[in-house]
Scaffold this motif. Structure first.
Motif, PDB file in Angstrom:
ATOM      1  N   THR A 175      -2.846   9.435  58.232  1.00  0.00           N
ATOM      2  CA  THR A 175      -1.407   9.286  58.462  1.00  0.00           C
ATOM      3  C   THR A 175      -0.591  10.042  57.421  1.00  0.00           C
ATOM      4  O   THR A 175       0.636  10.126  57.528  1.00  0.00           O
ATOM      5  CB  THR A 175      -1.000   7.801  58.403  1.00  0.00           C
ATOM      6  OG1 THR A 175      -1.234   7.309  57.077  1.00  0.00           O
ATOM      7  CG2 THR A 175      -1.771   6.969  59.410  1.00  0.00           C
ATOM      8  N   GLY A 176      -1.265  10.560  56.402  1.00  0.00           N
ATOM      9  CA  GLY A 176      -0.561  11.244  55.318  1.00  0.00           C
ATOM     10  C   GLY A 176      -0.445  10.414  54.061  1.00  0.00           C
ATOM     11  O   GLY A 176       0.046  10.873  53.031  1.00  0.00           O
ATOM     12  N   TYR A 177      -0.950   9.162  54.138  1.00  0.00           N
ATOM     13  CA  TYR A 177      -0.819   8.253  52.988  1.00  0.00           C
ATOM     14  C   TYR A 177      -2.158   7.947  52.301  1.00  0.00           C
ATOM     15  O   TYR A 177      -2.196   7.120  51.392  1.00  0.00           O
ATOM     16  CB  TYR A 177      -0.158   6.942  53.432  1.00  0.00           C
ATOM     17  CG  TYR A 177       1.283   7.120  53.831  1.00  0.00           C
ATOM     18  CD1 TYR A 177       2.287   7.212  52.870  1.00  0.00           C
ATOM     19  CD2 TYR A 177       1.641   7.225  55.171  1.00  0.00           C
ATOM     20  CE1 TYR A 177       3.623   7.389  53.236  1.00  0.00           C
ATOM     21  CE2 TYR A 177       2.969   7.394  55.545  1.00  0.00           C
ATOM     22  CZ  TYR A 177       3.950   7.482  54.568  1.00  0.00           C
ATOM     23  OH  TYR A 177       5.266   7.658  54.924  1.00  0.00           O
ATOM     24  N   SER A 178      -3.241   8.568  52.749  1.00  0.00           N
ATOM     25  CA  SER A 178      -4.531   8.350  52.083  1.00  0.00           C
ATOM     26  C   SER A 178      -4.498   8.983  50.693  1.00  0.00           C
ATOM     27  O   SER A 178      -3.878  10.027  50.488  1.00  0.00           O
ATOM     28  CB  SER A 178      -5.677   8.941  52.903  1.00  0.00           C
ATOM     29  OG  SER A 178      -5.783   8.290  54.155  1.00  0.00           O
ATOM     30  N   LYS A 179      -5.186   8.364  49.744  1.00  0.00           N
ATOM     31  CA  LYS A 179      -5.173   8.892  48.374  1.00  0.00           C
ATOM     32  C   LYS A 179      -6.396   8.417  47.604  1.00  0.00           C
ATOM     33  O   LYS A 179      -7.078   7.464  48.005  1.00  0.00           O
ATOM     34  CB  LYS A 179      -3.904   8.447  47.649  1.00  0.00           C
ATOM     35  CG  LYS A 179      -3.739   6.938  47.550  1.00  0.00           C
ATOM     36  CD  LYS A 179      -2.405   6.562  46.917  1.00  0.00           C
ATOM     37  CE  LYS A 179      -2.239   5.035  46.868  1.00  0.00           C
ATOM     38  NZ  LYS A 179      -0.954   4.634  46.263  1.00  0.00           N
ATOM     39  N   ILE A 180      -6.658   9.073  46.490  1.00  0.00           N
ATOM     40  CA  ILE A 180      -7.723   8.656  45.581  1.00  0.00           C
ATOM     41  C   ILE A 180      -7.134   7.686  44.564  1.00  0.00           C
ATOM     42  O   ILE A 180      -6.055   7.933  44.009  1.00  0.00           O
ATOM     43  CB  ILE A 180      -8.343   9.876  44.863  1.00  0.00           C
ATOM     44  CG1 ILE A 180      -9.054  10.774  45.884  1.00  0.00           C
ATOM     45  CG2 ILE A 180      -9.310   9.444  43.776  1.00  0.00           C
ATOM     46  CD1 ILE A 180      -9.569  12.076  45.309  1.00  0.00           C
ATOM     47  N   VAL A 181      -7.835   6.564  44.352  1.00  0.00           N
ATOM     48  CA  VAL A 181      -7.378   5.589  43.357  1.00  0.00           C
ATOM     49  C   VAL A 181      -8.467   5.385  42.307  1.00  0.00           C
ATOM     50  O   VAL A 181      -9.659   5.401  42.617  1.00  0.00           O
ATOM     51  CB  VAL A 181      -6.993   4.244  44.007  1.00  0.00           C
ATOM     52  CG1 VAL A 181      -5.752   4.405  44.878  1.00  0.00           C
ATOM     53  CG2 VAL A 181      -8.128   3.671  44.842  1.00  0.00           C
TER      54      VAL A 181
ATOM     55  N   LEU B 188     -11.436   5.652  47.481  1.00  0.00           N
ATOM     56  CA  LEU B 188     -10.591   6.276  48.499  1.00  0.00           C
ATOM     57  C   LEU B 188      -9.758   5.211  49.204  1.00  0.00           C
ATOM     58  O   LEU B 188     -10.301   4.304  49.838  1.00  0.00           O
ATOM     59  CB  LEU B 188     -11.483   7.000  49.511  1.00  0.00           C
ATOM     60  CG  LEU B 188     -10.822   7.880  50.572  1.00  0.00           C
ATOM     61  CD1 LEU B 188      -9.928   8.928  49.945  1.00  0.00           C
ATOM     62  CD2 LEU B 188     -11.896   8.541  51.442  1.00  0.00           C
ATOM     63  N   LYS B 189      -8.457   5.286  49.028  1.00  0.00           N
ATOM     64  CA  LYS B 189      -7.532   4.381  49.734  1.00  0.00           C
ATOM     65  C   LYS B 189      -7.105   5.084  51.006  1.00  0.00           C
ATOM     66  O   LYS B 189      -6.560   6.181  50.975  1.00  0.00           O
ATOM     67  CB  LYS B 189      -6.323   4.085  48.853  1.00  0.00           C
ATOM     68  CG  LYS B 189      -5.398   3.030  49.413  1.00  0.00           C
ATOM     69  CD  LYS B 189      -5.918   1.639  49.105  1.00  0.00           C
ATOM     70  CE  LYS B 189      -4.963   0.555  49.589  1.00  0.00           C
ATOM     71  NZ  LYS B 189      -5.104   0.229  50.993  1.00  0.00           N
TER      72      LYS B 189
ATOM     73  N   PHE C 257     -12.406  12.650  50.332  1.00  0.00           N
ATOM     74  CA  PHE C 257     -10.956  12.836  50.430  1.00  0.00           C
ATOM     75  C   PHE C 257     -10.590  14.105  51.203  1.00  0.00           C
ATOM     76  O   PHE C 257      -9.681  14.098  52.039  1.00  0.00           O
ATOM     77  CB  PHE C 257     -10.352  12.868  49.025  1.00  0.00           C
ATOM     78  CG  PHE C 257      -8.860  13.032  49.007  1.00  0.00           C
ATOM     79  CD1 PHE C 257      -8.023  12.010  49.436  1.00  0.00           C
ATOM     80  CD2 PHE C 257      -8.282  14.218  48.567  1.00  0.00           C
ATOM     81  CE1 PHE C 257      -6.635  12.162  49.424  1.00  0.00           C
ATOM     82  CE2 PHE C 257      -6.906  14.374  48.548  1.00  0.00           C
ATOM     83  CZ  PHE C 257      -6.085  13.348  48.978  1.00  0.00           C
ATOM     84  N   ASP C 258     -11.296  15.187  50.945  1.00  0.00           N
ATOM     85  CA  ASP C 258     -10.976  16.463  51.611  1.00  0.00           C
ATOM     86  C   ASP C 258     -11.205  16.380  53.114  1.00  0.00           C
ATOM     87  O   ASP C 258     -10.467  16.999  53.894  1.00  0.00           O
ATOM     88  CB  ASP C 258     -11.805  17.604  51.007  1.00  0.00           C
ATOM     89  CG  ASP C 258     -11.352  17.958  49.598  1.00  0.00           C
ATOM     90  OD1 ASP C 258     -10.248  17.530  49.212  1.00  0.00           O
ATOM     91  OD2 ASP C 258     -12.121  18.623  48.875  1.00  0.00           O
TER      92      ASP C 258
ATOM     93  N   SER D  16      -7.929  16.822  55.732  1.00  0.00           N
ATOM     94  CA  SER D  16      -8.041  18.212  56.208  1.00  0.00           C
ATOM     95  C   SER D  16      -7.171  18.510  57.417  1.00  0.00           C
ATOM     96  O   SER D  16      -7.131  19.643  57.895  1.00  0.00           O
ATOM     97  CB  SER D  16      -9.496  18.502  56.569  1.00  0.00           C
ATOM     98  OG  SER D  16      -9.872  17.734  57.703  1.00  0.00           O
ATOM     99  N   LYS D  17      -6.507  17.474  57.941  1.00  0.00           N
ATOM    100  CA  LYS D  17      -5.704  17.568  59.175  1.00  0.00           C
ATOM    101  C   LYS D  17      -6.575  17.785  60.412  1.00  0.00           C
ATOM    102  O   LYS D  17      -6.082  18.145  61.480  1.00  0.00           O
ATOM    103  CB  LYS D  17      -4.631  18.666  59.076  1.00  0.00           C
ATOM    104  CG  LYS D  17      -3.641  18.456  57.930  1.00  0.00           C
ATOM    105  CD  LYS D  17      -2.461  19.386  58.045  1.00  0.00           C
ATOM    106  CE  LYS D  17      -1.514  19.250  56.863  1.00  0.00           C
ATOM    107  NZ  LYS D  17      -1.029  17.872  56.665  1.00  0.00           N
ATOM    108  N   LYS D  18      -7.889  17.575  60.255  1.00  0.00           N
ATOM    109  CA  LYS D  18      -8.819  17.636  61.385  1.00  0.00           C
ATOM    110  C   LYS D  18      -9.380  16.232  61.633  1.00  0.00           C
ATOM    111  O   LYS D  18      -9.485  15.431  60.699  1.00  0.00           O
ATOM    112  CB  LYS D  18      -9.959  18.605  61.086  1.00  0.00           C
ATOM    113  CG  LYS D  18      -9.498  20.055  60.960  1.00  0.00           C
ATOM    114  CD  LYS D  18     -10.688  20.955  60.631  1.00  0.00           C
ATOM    115  CE  LYS D  18     -10.229  22.416  60.466  1.00  0.00           C
ATOM    116  NZ  LYS D  18     -11.348  23.296  60.082  1.00  0.00           N
TER     117      LYS D  18
END
Length: 567
Positions: A496-502, A507-508, A530-531, A535-537
């Protein structure tokens, strides 16, 4: 570490028939069918385990002989020794049988062999203790089924044994006055997979019936029985499921002083499950025998006064902290040895030896190396007096005991089963054993076995994951072998655009699938994915489903197991 995904087979006809009877989500019916539940009545027993459905303890072979010998001992006021192994199953079994018998009979003590001075099972030292202290009857719990020479030695000293064991018997059995073990070929008892503590529970159930003791005086030990079932990794089916269900309920509502003390020390706030028993309670109990003396675990379980129980719990907690530190240091040393020796990188097995490693944690280290670093059959060896002793752990599908058996001429002693084993050998044979074991593994292991397998129950759409779906799935508890936490596969997810490394390694996640609502998720130690996620895929994810509570709000959360790009 690369993993292979294996999707369980489906049985659509049985799923549809069950769905017609239960009127619940079809995928929940799929999960039930995979667990052997195909009829309404089976589902009712699964979701509503009842103590009334426990089997008659008198159906177990030799139960009549065991109770008869106990009553004879009561009548003659003989001294009775309750003897058990030093792990969770053994110590809970001893506490259960000792605690019950102490309520109706005074002339009784318990004995736990020392892990390093005596080793596993019935020991000559233990029998000598019984002889020197005038015990004429020993009840052996979670051990004894293979102790033919030891029981004969006890017989010569005028000591009778009642054996309560759940390990697989050999063709020749010890000369005991009674052997309670449903795995005996001629035992008609309907359920074969009880824990050692479970068999002790059956013994006191029969004794309570015989003496007219209220069953509540037996059921009060169900929290200990549930702890043994969870920790000993026995199937969570049949009677084990009934005992564990009511035992976990007791752990949450009216735990014994010892269990309550461990819960408090562990800072557990949420409702406990079998998972808590396995990963929080069991390690502290096992640590007593690994680091010192397991008698304190029994003392913890039989203590009625909370403050005294808390003091014992603190000892176990301290042992566990020490165990964790030693375990971590040895694991790091082992990883360093492999990393610095190129020859070890391409091996199909790991066999490492350092004389200073702590004998009490070598099995844990072997498991940790497999789980986190090098997925291959692993043996960790250390020096114990003038011998080398070690523990082996295996990977899915590979018989490590058979591989060790092919090295028997290099060993002093060995034993175990398909996935775990132990051995002793002379120091001068270590190098030869390392090479022989590697040769055997390399010649017999299938390449797929060296890739960790994730077994997936079913594909699922995120739109299926509703609170009502989860509420029914939560009733699959208690979880364990043959009734594991359901594992799902969702395909073509997007970020969704909100995933991140914590915290640099976790991986959140925030993901969706076509038109589904967004789901949050967590992937522990999965920052390397994360990548793929961002990756938008589209990507596919294997996960389990859990509840997450944050600021008083409860929502469903995906707990990631693995992530790959969609094909």
């Amino acid at each position: 570490m690369q993993k292979r995904w294996t999707l369980k087979k489906y049985q659509p006809n049985k799923e549809q028939q069950l769905q017609a009877a239960l009127k619940i989500h079809p995928l929940l019916c799929r999960l039930l069918v995979q667990r052997g539940i195909t009829k309404f009545e089976e589902a009712r027993h699964f979701f509503r385990p009842s103590l009334e459905d426990l089997h008659d303890p008198w159906a177990m072979k030799d139960m009549d002989k065991a109770i008869s010998r106990l009553e004879e001992a009561f009548f003659r006021h003989e001294k009775i020794l309750i003897y058990g192994d030093y792990d969770v199953d053994g110590t809970t079994a001893v506490a259960t049988v000792y605690g019950f018998l102490k309520g109706i009979y005074d002339n009784i003590e318990f004995y736990i062999p020392h892990r390093y001075r005596e080793g596993y099972g019935v020991s000559y030292q233990g029998i000598d203790y019984a002889k020197d202290n005038d015990f004429s009857l020993v009840i052996a719990l979670d051990c004894g089924i293979k102790s033919i020479a030891h029981i004969a030695y006890a017989r010569e000293a005028g000591i009778d044994f009642i054996i309560c064991d759940h390990h697989l018997p050999d063709a020749e059995l010890p000369d005991a006055v009674a052997i309670l073990n449903p795995k005996q070929a001629d035992c008609p008892y309907p359920y074969k997979e009880l824990s050692g503590c479970g068999i002790g529970f059956k013994l006191i159930s029969a004794l309570a019936q015989k003496k007219g003791v209220p069953m509540q005086d037996v059921y009060c030990y169900l929290d200990l029985v549930a702890t043994s079932i969870a920790a000993d990794i026995v199937p969570m089916t049949g009677e084990n499921r009934i005992l564990a269900y009511h035992g976990v309920k007791q752990v949450n509502e009216t735990p014994s002083a010892g269990i309550r003390a461990l819960i408090q020390l562990s800072n557990l706030k949420e409702k406990l499950t079998t998972s808590n028993l396995v990963f929080v309670i069991a390690p502290r109990v096992n640590a007593a025998g690994r680091m010192d003396d397991a008698r304190k675990a029994v003392n913890l379980f039989i203590e009625k006064d909370f403050d005294k129980a808390y003091a014992f719990a603190e000892m176990l907690h301290g042992d566990n902290l020490e165990r964790k530190g030693i375990d971590m240091n040895i694991t790091q040393e082992a990883v360093s040895i492999i990393q610095n020796d190129i020859a070890l990188h391409t091996r199909k097995s790991t066999v490492l030896f350092q004389p200073h490693w702590h004998k009490g944690v070598v099995g844990i280290v072997a498991s940790r190396l497999i789980d986190k670093y090098y997925y291959r059959p692993t043996i960790i060896l250390t020096q114990s007096n003038d011998k080398v002793a070690g523990s082996a752990r295996s990977v899915s599908g590979f018989n490590v005991y058979e591989a060790i058996h092919q090295c028997k001429d290099l060993l002093e002693n060995y034993g175990g089963h398909f996935y775990a084993a132990g051995m002793t050998l002379k120091p001068e044979n270590v190098a030869a054993f390392q090479q022989r074991f590697e040769d055997v593994v390399a010649a017999t292991i299938h390449p797929d076995m060296l890739i960790p397998e994730i077994v997936i129950d079913t594909e699922i759409n995120l739109s299926d994951l509703t609170p009502s779906f989860y509420n029914i799935m939560r009733q699959f508890e208690p979880l364990g072998p043959e009734n594991l936490r359901p594992v799902f596969l969702a395909r073509n997810l997007t970020d969704t655009g909100y995933s991140k490394i914590v915290k640099e390694e976790h991986l959140k996640l925030s993901v969706k699938q076509s038109n589904s609502t967004a789901f949050s998720g967590i992937g522990f130690f999965m920052a390397d994915k994360f990548d793929i996620v961002t990756s938008k895929k589209p990507f596919d994810m294997v996960f389990t489903l859990e509840e997450n509570e944050w600021n008083g709000n409860i929502s469903l959360q995906l707990k990631a197991i693995d992530i790959l790009p969609s094909r």
